[in-house]
Design an enzyme around this catalytic site. Structure first.
Site, PDB file in Angstrom:
ATOM      1  CB  SER A  84      -0.512  -0.238   0.992  1.00 26.64           C
ATOM      2  OG  SER A  84      -1.525   1.110   0.965  1.00 26.64           O
TER       3      SER A  84
ATOM      4  CE1 TYR B 100      -4.515  -2.502   4.804  1.00 25.22           C
ATOM      5  CE2 TYR B 100      -3.632   0.079   4.192  1.00 25.22           C
ATOM      6  CZ  TYR B 100      -4.147  -1.181   4.105  1.00 25.22           C
ATOM      7  OH  TYR B 100      -4.627  -1.845   2.935  1.00 25.22           O
TER       8      TYR B 100
HETATM    9  N1  LIG Z   1      -8.836  -0.227  -1.890  1.00 24.95           N
HETATM   10  C1  LIG Z   1      -7.330   0.252  -1.752  1.00 24.95           C
HETATM   11  O1  LIG Z   1      -7.194   1.575  -1.506  1.00 24.95           O
HETATM   12  C2  LIG Z   1      -6.083  -0.224  -1.243  1.00 24.95           C
HETATM   13  C3  LIG Z   1      -5.094   0.766  -1.477  1.00 24.95           C
HETATM   14  C4  LIG Z   1      -3.892   0.168  -0.895  1.00 24.95           C
HETATM   15  C5  LIG Z   1      -4.172  -1.395  -0.046  1.00 24.95           C
HETATM   16  N2  LIG Z   1      -4.975  -2.639  -0.681  1.00 24.95           N
HETATM   17  C6  LIG Z   1      -4.719  -3.629  -0.768  1.00 24.95           C
HETATM   18  O2  LIG Z   1      -5.412  -4.463  -1.147  1.00 24.95           O
HETATM   19  C7  LIG Z   1      -5.832  -5.817  -1.360  1.00 24.95           C
HETATM   20  C8  LIG Z   1      -7.603  -5.680  -1.483  1.00 24.95           C
HETATM   21  O3  LIG Z   1      -8.672  -4.637  -1.270  1.00 24.95           O
HETATM   22  P1  LIG Z   1      -9.491  -4.521  -1.099  1.00 24.95           P
HETATM   23  O4  LIG Z   1      -9.319  -3.107  -1.281  1.00 24.95           O
HETATM   24  O5  LIG Z   1      -9.815  -4.911  -2.645  1.00 24.95           O
HETATM   25  O6  LIG Z   1     -10.695  -5.112   0.184  1.00 24.95           O
HETATM   26  P2  LIG Z   1     -11.692  -5.789  -0.564  1.00 24.95           P
HETATM   27  O7  LIG Z   1     -13.002  -5.274  -1.371  1.00 24.95           O
HETATM   28  O8  LIG Z   1     -12.133  -5.273   1.652  1.00 24.95           O
HETATM   29  O9  LIG Z   1     -10.894  -6.752  -0.392  1.00 24.95           O
HETATM   30  C9  LIG Z   1     -10.120  -7.822   0.277  1.00 24.95           C
HETATM   31  C10 LIG Z   1     -10.443  -9.243   0.298  1.00 24.95           C
HETATM   32  O10 LIG Z   1      -9.880  -9.719   0.815  1.00 24.95           O
HETATM   33  C11 LIG Z   1     -10.311 -11.133   1.602  1.00 24.95           C
HETATM   34  N3  LIG Z   1      -9.441 -11.370   3.190  1.00 24.95           N
HETATM   35  C12 LIG Z   1     -10.017 -10.373   4.032  1.00 24.95           C
HETATM   36  N4  LIG Z   1      -9.755 -11.387   4.792  1.00 24.95           N
HETATM   37  C13 LIG Z   1      -9.478 -13.128   4.455  1.00 24.95           C
HETATM   38  C14 LIG Z   1      -9.123 -13.966   5.243  1.00 24.95           C
HETATM   39  N5  LIG Z   1      -8.699 -14.142   6.644  1.00 24.95           N
HETATM   40  N6  LIG Z   1      -8.592 -15.485   4.846  1.00 24.95           N
HETATM   41  C15 LIG Z   1      -8.883 -15.092   2.929  1.00 24.95           C
HETATM   42  N7  LIG Z   1      -9.366 -13.941   3.166  1.00 24.95           N
HETATM   43  C16 LIG Z   1      -9.097 -12.540   3.932  1.00 24.95           C
HETATM   44  C17 LIG Z   1     -11.638 -10.551   1.414  1.00 24.95           C
HETATM   45  O11 LIG Z   1     -12.188 -11.942   1.715  1.00 24.95           O
HETATM   46  P3  LIG Z   1     -13.664 -12.870   2.240  1.00 24.95           P
HETATM   47  O12 LIG Z   1     -14.201 -11.472   3.191  1.00 24.95           O
HETATM   48  O13 LIG Z   1     -14.326 -13.118   1.197  1.00 24.95           O
HETATM   49  O14 LIG Z   1     -12.768 -13.270   3.104  1.00 24.95           O
HETATM   50  C18 LIG Z   1     -11.597  -9.829   0.872  1.00 24.95           C
HETATM   51  O15 LIG Z   1     -12.003 -10.696  -0.880  1.00 24.95           O
HETATM   52  C19 LIG Z   1      -5.930  -5.844   0.376  1.00 24.95           C
HETATM   53  O16 LIG Z   1      -4.376  -6.719   1.139  1.00 24.95           O
HETATM   54  C20 LIG Z   1      -5.504  -4.232   1.345  1.00 24.95           C
HETATM   55  O17 LIG Z   1      -4.843  -3.850   2.481  1.00 24.95           O
HETATM   56  C21 LIG Z   1      -6.403  -1.459  -0.920  1.00 24.95           C
END
Ligand SMILES: NC(=O)c1ccc[n+]([C@@H]2O[C@H](COP(=O)([O-])OP(=O)(O)OC[C@H]3O[C@@H](n4cnc5c(N)ncnc54)[C@H](OP(=O)(O)O)[C@@H]3O)[C@@H](O)[C@H]2O)c1
Length: 256
Positions: free
Chosen positions: A148, A161
């Site tokens: 991130s 985080y």
């Molecule tokens: N969106 C942003 O602005 C942003 C920016 C920088 C980095 N990121 C990173 O990108 C990644 C994806 O985030 P996102 O924005 O797409 O968020 P999101 O829509 O909340 O997706 C998070 C995903 O992680 C899975 N997950 C969470 N805990 C888990 C567990 N214990 N076992 C298996 N799967 C798990 C969830 O699936 P289930 O709940 O179905 O298990 C979901 O598919 C994350 O690592 C986040 O930190 C996001």
């Protein structure tokens, strides 16, 4: 002089078998679809199986895998299950992640542990098991870790985080260094604020709108903004000499 490879071939992932964690929503869902569209076979993993079934219905190249990444004892079994889908894995996208609470002094012990187990420990264990398989088979492969923007900066999100994402970056470097000799490339993507279930409420809030005004490109991202970077790092034809790299995809936010 070597021949110029057409772009279509440069990013062709036919023959690759990918495991994408956190594929039930947001970035991970998009990653699975983008890899599948370029010919990779994709095992889409998360806890919400219904979401994964919907995703798998969009492409014959995607199969669902119910998996909790914090259940480290079950990870070897999960990798076996993943390989029953499409054969030996060659690509791992460590995307599953959760946000954290607030200030350090207010963060409950359990919250810290949950964030570190999900965002850091899971990548340690899963990548290790994935690399052990590749090394034993004398096969090359690639890992893409999703870090991130906040891996570099505190004060933009919860401390737990930000700390977890800084650990993801350093883990990327350590993995890349150790496994380069085995033909395993490890790189990281540092997204800025991207629309997803994790961020949409914040982005719509007054604080989120104010933050967007400070992004040099004056917008938040969409999951599709990461397509090109994902394919670059996934394809050994496109990025065969890249390992240990981190790529910001943030509309210039890191500069602000
Ligand atoms: N969106 C942003 O602005 C942003 C920016 C920088 C980095 N990121 C990173 O990108 C990644 C994806 O985030 P996102 O924005 O797409 O968020 P999101 O829509 O909340 O997706 C998070 C995903 O992680 C899975 N997950 C969470 N805990 C888990 C567990 N214990 N076992 C298996 N799967 C798990 C969830 O699936 P289930 O709940 O179905 O298990 C979901 O598919 C994350 O690592 C986040 O930190 C996001």
């Amino acid at each position: 002089m070597s021949q110029i490879t057409p772009a279509q071939q440069l990013f062709d992932l036919t023959g690759q078998v990918a495991l994408v964690t956190g594929a039930s929503s947001g970035l991970g869902r998009r990653f699975a679809q983008v890899l599948a569209a370029q010919g990779a076979k994709v095992v889409a993993a998360a806890r919400r199986s219904d979401r994964l079934q919907d995703l798998a219905a969009t492409s014959p190249n995607i199969v669902p895998l119910a998996m909790d990444v914090t259940d480290t004892a079950a990870q070897a079994g999960a990798l076996d299950a993943a390989e029953r889908g499409f054969g030996p894995l060659t690509l791992l996208v460590n995307n599953a992640g959760i946000g954290g609470g607030g200030r350090i002094v207010d963060t409950p012990e359990a919250e810290w542990e949950r964030v570190m187990r999900t965002n850091v420990d899971s990548i340690w264990h899963l990548s290790r098991a994935f690399a052990q398989r590749l090394i034993a088979r004398e096969r090359s492969g690639a890992i893409i870790n999703i870090a991130s923007l906040v891996a570099h900066r505190v004060g933009m999100s919860s401390a737990s985080y930000a700390i977890s994402k800084a650990a993801v970056l350093h883990m990327t470097r350590a993995q890349a260094f150790e496994w380069a000799r085995h033909g395993i490339r490890v790189n990281a993507i540092c997204p800025g604020y991207i629309s997803s279930e994790m961020t949409d409420d914040y982005l719509a809030s007054p604080a989120g709108q104010e933050m967007i005004r400070r992004v040099p490109q004056r917008r938040s991202g969409q999951p599709s903004d990461l397509d090109g970077t994902l394919l670059l790092l996934a394809s050994s034809r496109a990025s065969g000499f890249m390992t240990g790299a981190e790529i910001n995809v943030d509309g210039g936010h890191a500069l602000a």
